[in-house]
Structure formats: structure tokens, C-alpha cells
Design an enzyme around this catalytic site. Structure first.
Site, mmCIF file in Angstrom:
data_model
loop_
_atom_site.group_PDB
_atom_site.id
_atom_site.type_symbol
_atom_site.label_atom_id
_atom_site.label_comp_id
_atom_site.label_asym_id
_atom_site.label_seq_id
_atom_site.Cartn_x
_atom_site.Cartn_y
_atom_site.Cartn_z
ATOM 1 N N TYR A 13 0.814 -1.222 0.000
ATOM 2 C CA TYR A 13 0.000 0.000 0.000
ATOM 3 C C TYR A 13 0.845 1.268 0.000
ATOM 4 O O TYR A 13 0.310 2.359 -0.030
ATOM 5 C CB TYR A 13 -0.910 0.007 1.237
ATOM 6 C CG TYR A 13 -0.129 -0.149 2.519
ATOM 7 C CD1 TYR A 13 0.484 0.941 3.120
ATOM 8 C CD2 TYR A 13 0.043 -1.406 3.089
ATOM 9 C CE1 TYR A 13 1.236 0.791 4.274
ATOM 10 C CE2 TYR A 13 0.788 -1.568 4.244
ATOM 11 C CZ TYR A 13 1.384 -0.458 4.824
ATOM 12 O OH TYR A 13 2.133 -0.617 5.963
ATOM 13 N N GLY A 14 2.169 1.125 0.066
ATOM 14 C CA GLY A 14 3.022 2.306 0.197
ATOM 15 C C GLY A 14 4.200 2.286 -0.754
ATOM 16 O O GLY A 14 4.031 2.172 -1.970
ATOM 17 N N THR A 15 5.392 2.359 -0.195
ATOM 18 C CA THR A 15 6.599 2.535 -1.009
ATOM 19 C C THR A 15 6.988 1.309 -1.819
ATOM 20 O O THR A 15 7.849 1.410 -2.693
ATOM 21 C CB THR A 15 7.788 2.963 -0.134
ATOM 22 O OG1 THR A 15 8.067 1.934 0.815
ATOM 23 C CG2 THR A 15 7.491 4.283 0.578
ATOM 24 N N LEU A 16 6.363 0.161 -1.581
ATOM 25 C CA LEU A 16 6.643 -1.032 -2.396
ATOM 26 C C LEU A 16 5.821 -1.059 -3.689
ATOM 27 O O LEU A 16 6.100 -1.852 -4.585
ATOM 28 C CB LEU A 16 6.367 -2.314 -1.590
ATOM 29 C CG LEU A 16 7.410 -2.670 -0.546
ATOM 30 C CD1 LEU A 16 6.880 -3.761 0.386
ATOM 31 C CD2 LEU A 16 8.699 -3.118 -1.194
ATOM 32 N N GLU A 88 10.891 -4.324 6.089
ATOM 33 C CA GLU A 88 9.835 -3.752 6.933
ATOM 34 C C GLU A 88 10.171 -3.793 8.424
ATOM 35 O O GLU A 88 9.394 -3.325 9.246
ATOM 36 C CB GLU A 88 8.506 -4.472 6.683
ATOM 37 C CG GLU A 88 8.033 -4.401 5.233
ATOM 38 C CD GLU A 88 7.669 -3.006 4.753
ATOM 39 O OE1 GLU A 88 7.798 -2.030 5.518
ATOM 40 O OE2 GLU A 88 7.242 -2.876 3.600
#
Length: 176
Positions: A13-16, A88
């Protein structure tokens, strides 16, 4: 690939996500045959998505608060899962990988995609509620180019304190 290897579906949902700074890891995993992009998805249950220090995105395991969150699904090998857990900080208390129900998005047919059991990286429970309060109990429906404008890559953050300390300082500070 050994037949007994169990792959895991991961919701990012983010930087990946594609186009964001940590997606290079996903690309490397895909090229090595350790990950497969499955498509766009949205959480079945509303969950808070907030930004912490350095505009780092955090999904909070507070079902019913926030909005349904948009992201991407990947199937990853056990080897890839180790690399993602490392990124993470699951062993350092940054995030924890937990189950999540996701609906695959079908273009032009909202709400009709298949529900998939996946896993996601949530903010660690030791600070999730405080992070929600610090963000004024307001979340995002997706981590976008707007939020990434303030994102600071790990290598450019202070190296003399831990990320958990950076989170604690962020939580203790007042919102702008």
C-alpha cells in the site's frame, strides 16, 4: 522452485508499489522469479492508512476506522518474504505482518472482484493507536504522489537514532 514452497500473497500500500522508492526490491524479486505482480486491490474492511515520520506510510490494524485502502497484490516466495520482512523491520518492531482480506479490483466493475486472503505489513501494535491519534484520526485511501513529496529515504534519515525512536519523537510532536 520446489513444489513444497508455499508462496504468500502480500498486499502493498506504500513505497513497495509500482512507481515508489522501494518498488526496486519488488522488481528485483520479480526478475529473480521470487515474486509475481497480481494486480490492483482494495481492502475489504476500512483501515487507517497514515504517514509517520519522513512521510513513511503505515497501515494500522484498527478495523473499521479510516477508509478502504487501495494498493497492489503480489505473490511472493519464502525467500522474497524474508527480504520483505527485513525491509519492513518485523524483527525490530517497526511493522508486523498480519492477515488481511483484500478485494481484487476489476477495471470498470467496482466491488465485483474476488476476495483474497493476503498478508500486509501493519504498524507495530506497540505504537499504532498513538500514530492514529497523532494523525488526528484521519487516514488516506491510498499512498500517492502527494504524500511521497515529503518522503525521506532511509539512507537520508538521521543514522544516530533508531527508527522506533524517530517514530516516538514523531508521535510526541504536535501535528502541523
Amino acid at each position: 522452485m520446489a513444489a513444497e514452497e508455499k508462496w504468500t500473497v502480500i498486499f502493498t500500500y506504500g513505497t513497495l508499489k509500482r512507481g515508489f522508492s522501494n518498488h526496486v526490491l519488488m522488481q528485483d524479486l520479480i526478475l529473480a522469479g521470487n515474486a509475481i505482480y497480481l494486480g490492483h486491490a482494495i481492502t475489504v474492511t476500512p483501515l487507517p492508512l497514515v504517514c509517520g515520520p519522513y512521510s513513511v506510510p503505515f497501515l494500522l490494524n484498527l478495523p473499521g476506522a479510516g477508509d478502504k485502502v487501495r494498493g497492489e497484490l503480489y505473490s511472493v516466495s519464502p525467500r522474497a518474504l524474508i527480504r520483505l520482512d527485513e525491509l519492513e523491520g518485523t524483527l525490530r518492531g517497526h511493522y508486523e505482518r498480519l492477515p488481511i482480506s483484500i478485494r481484487e479490483e476489476v477495471q470498470g466493475r467496482e466491488g465485483e472482484g474476488e476476495i483474497v486472503k493476503a498478508e500486509a505489513y501493519y504498524a507495530h501494535r506497540s505504537y499504532a493507536e498513538q500514530l492514529w491519534s497523532r494523525n488526528g484520526m484521519k487516514g488516506l485511501c491510498c499512498y500517492s504522489e502527494k504524500e511521497v513529496l515529503d518522503y525521506v529515504k532511509r539512507k537520508d534519515r538521521p543514522q544516530d537514532i533508531t527508527f522506533l525512536d524517530q517514530i516516538r519523537i514523531f508521535i510526541a510532536s504536535s501535528a502541523n
